[in-house]
Each structure stands twice: as C-alpha cells, then as structure tokens.
Enzyme design. Sequence first.
Site, PDB file in Angstrom:
ATOM      1  N   ILE A  93       0.859  -1.186   0.000  1.00 33.48           N
ATOM      2  CA  ILE A  93       0.000   0.000   0.000  1.00 33.48           C
ATOM      3  C   ILE A  93       0.899   1.240   0.000  1.00 33.48           C
ATOM      4  O   ILE A  93       1.878   1.319   0.739  1.00 33.48           O
ATOM      5  CB  ILE A  93      -0.910  -0.013   1.252  1.00 33.48           C
ATOM      6  N   HIS A 109      -1.635 -11.885   7.832  1.00 36.05           N
ATOM      7  CA  HIS A 109      -0.452 -12.512   7.238  1.00 36.05           C
ATOM      8  C   HIS A 109      -0.256 -13.905   7.846  1.00 36.05           C
ATOM      9  O   HIS A 109      -0.386 -14.071   9.069  1.00 36.05           O
ATOM     10  CB  HIS A 109       0.778 -11.635   7.500  1.00 36.05           C
TER      11      HIS A 109
HETATM   12  C1  GAR Z   1      -4.179 -15.721   3.303  1.00 31.17           C
HETATM   13  O1  GAR Z   1      -3.618 -16.878   3.896  1.00 31.17           O
HETATM   14  C2  GAR Z   1      -3.439 -14.480   3.771  1.00 31.17           C
HETATM   15  O2  GAR Z   1      -2.958 -14.595   5.075  1.00 31.17           O
HETATM   16  C3  GAR Z   1      -2.323 -14.402   2.770  1.00 31.17           C
HETATM   17  O3  GAR Z   1      -2.913 -14.760   1.556  1.00 31.17           O
HETATM   18  C4  GAR Z   1      -3.935 -15.723   1.797  1.00 31.17           C
HETATM   19  C5  GAR Z   1      -5.172 -15.350   1.006  1.00 31.17           C
HETATM   20  O4  GAR Z   1      -6.118 -16.383   1.052  1.00 31.17           O
HETATM   21  N1  GAR Z   1      -1.744 -13.099   2.748  1.00 31.17           N
HETATM   22  C6  GAR Z   1      -0.447 -12.840   2.557  1.00 31.17           C
HETATM   23  O5  GAR Z   1       0.379 -13.696   2.357  1.00 31.17           O
HETATM   24  C7  GAR Z   1      -0.073 -11.360   2.631  1.00 31.17           C
HETATM   25  N2  GAR Z   1       1.353 -11.174   2.613  1.00 31.17           N
HETATM   26  P1  GAR Z   1      -7.631 -16.130   0.650  1.00 31.17           P
HETATM   27  O6  GAR Z   1      -7.624 -15.453  -0.724  1.00 31.17           O
HETATM   28  O7  GAR Z   1      -8.249 -17.500   0.549  1.00 31.17           O
HETATM   29  O8  GAR Z   1      -8.267 -15.266   1.695  1.00 31.17           O
END
Ligand code: GAR
Length: 192
Positions: A93, A109
């Site tokens: 962001i 995260h």
């Molecule tokens: C989630 O596990 C979130 O924690 C991660 O992406 C996934 C999205 O899953 N985020 C990151 O890694 C941010 N750096 P989703 O689309 O099924 O909610």
Amino acid sequence: SNKIAVFASGTGSNFDAIMEACDKGTLNADVTLLVSDKINAAVIEKAQKRNVDTVVFNPKSFENKAEFEKALLADCQARDVEWIILAGYMRLIGSTLLEAYPKRIINIHPSLLPAFPGKDAIGQAIDKKVKVTGVTVHFVDDGMDTGPIIAQEALSISEEDTKDEVRRKIQAVEHQLYPQVIQSLLIKEEAK
Ligand code: GAR
C-alpha cells in the site's frame, strides 16, 4: 461507521469468512466494496454472488501506484468506506491510501510476524522447519508486513504436515481470527 472495503488478489476464503461473520451477526460491519488487482481472482465471483460492489483494476494500465490508488481512494470515498481490510492483497500500500486511511488499513499474514514477511510465508516456515507458526493481524504501514501488531495466534506444525495441510491449519485460524479482530476494532472505535 462500520463500512469496510476488502482488498484481495486471490481465492477469497478470508473474504468469505468476513461475509459469513456479517451474516451471523458476529461481525457488525457493512462490506460495501471488494477491490481486486487480479482480473481472474476467484474472490471477484464470490463478491458478485453476495452482491458486493467490485472494483477490478489492472495496475499496469496506470502510470504508477499513486495513480491507481487515487482511483481506488475515490471508489472507497464514494461508498463512505472507513476501513480497508486486506485479505490476500499481494501488493504494497502506498502513501495515497496510507495518508487517507491512517491506522485504518489492516492486513492478515500467514506467519508470526516479524518472522517470514512477504511472499510464501508458509513455504518459508516449512523450509526453516519451524515447529510453531501462526497468523498475524496488523496495521499496515509503508513496509512489507511491518506495521504494529494487533493480534496473533500460534499453532503447532510437524514435519509430517504437507504444505497443503499447513495452509489448511493456518487458514482455519485466519477465518476465525480476522472477523473477531475486525469486530473488536469497530467496537473500540464506537467507544471513542
Ligand atoms: C491468506 O492466507 C493471507 O494470510 C495471505 O494470503 C492468503 C489469502 O487467502 N496473505 C499474505 O500472504 C499477505 N502477505 P484467501 O484469498 O483464501 O483469503
């Protein structure tokens, strides 16, 4: 106000968990917008099914981050969005959104930050053979997964767990934790 926008780039299981918590009444929020930077993200259809407005944009069709964030800011402001909830939004962001939404952009995260920031946190944790990992919810600042931590939940993993199994465990925690944390932020704000 409890109007929130969810920003997501992927599957949208956290988006769904947030929507389900709203349906159940455990989260008293009004999801007025889903923003995605990936034209084919599965989360877009999930939002459409739930009649949530969607804004899908291609970052490459803008001059720079400030330009697309100005457009996103207008989309948020047009809907009186008060909180921006990142749920698998795989993009940093910038100052345009950070300055418009100070301490009002939240991220989840899949690690115990500050361990394993950035991409593929789950793979990084498995490579290091950690025995305990977890989930972090934090305020977003201009770094990569560096802002002040709001909540964390730990979970044990074993060397026998496949990456898919670890991801399932992590996501089960995320789907419980994220709506709860958002609700507690909204309540704190109301009390002010
Ligand atoms: C989630 O596990 C979130 O924690 C991660 O992406 C996934 C999205 O899953 N985020 C990151 O890694 C941010 N750096 P989703 O689309 O099924 O909610």
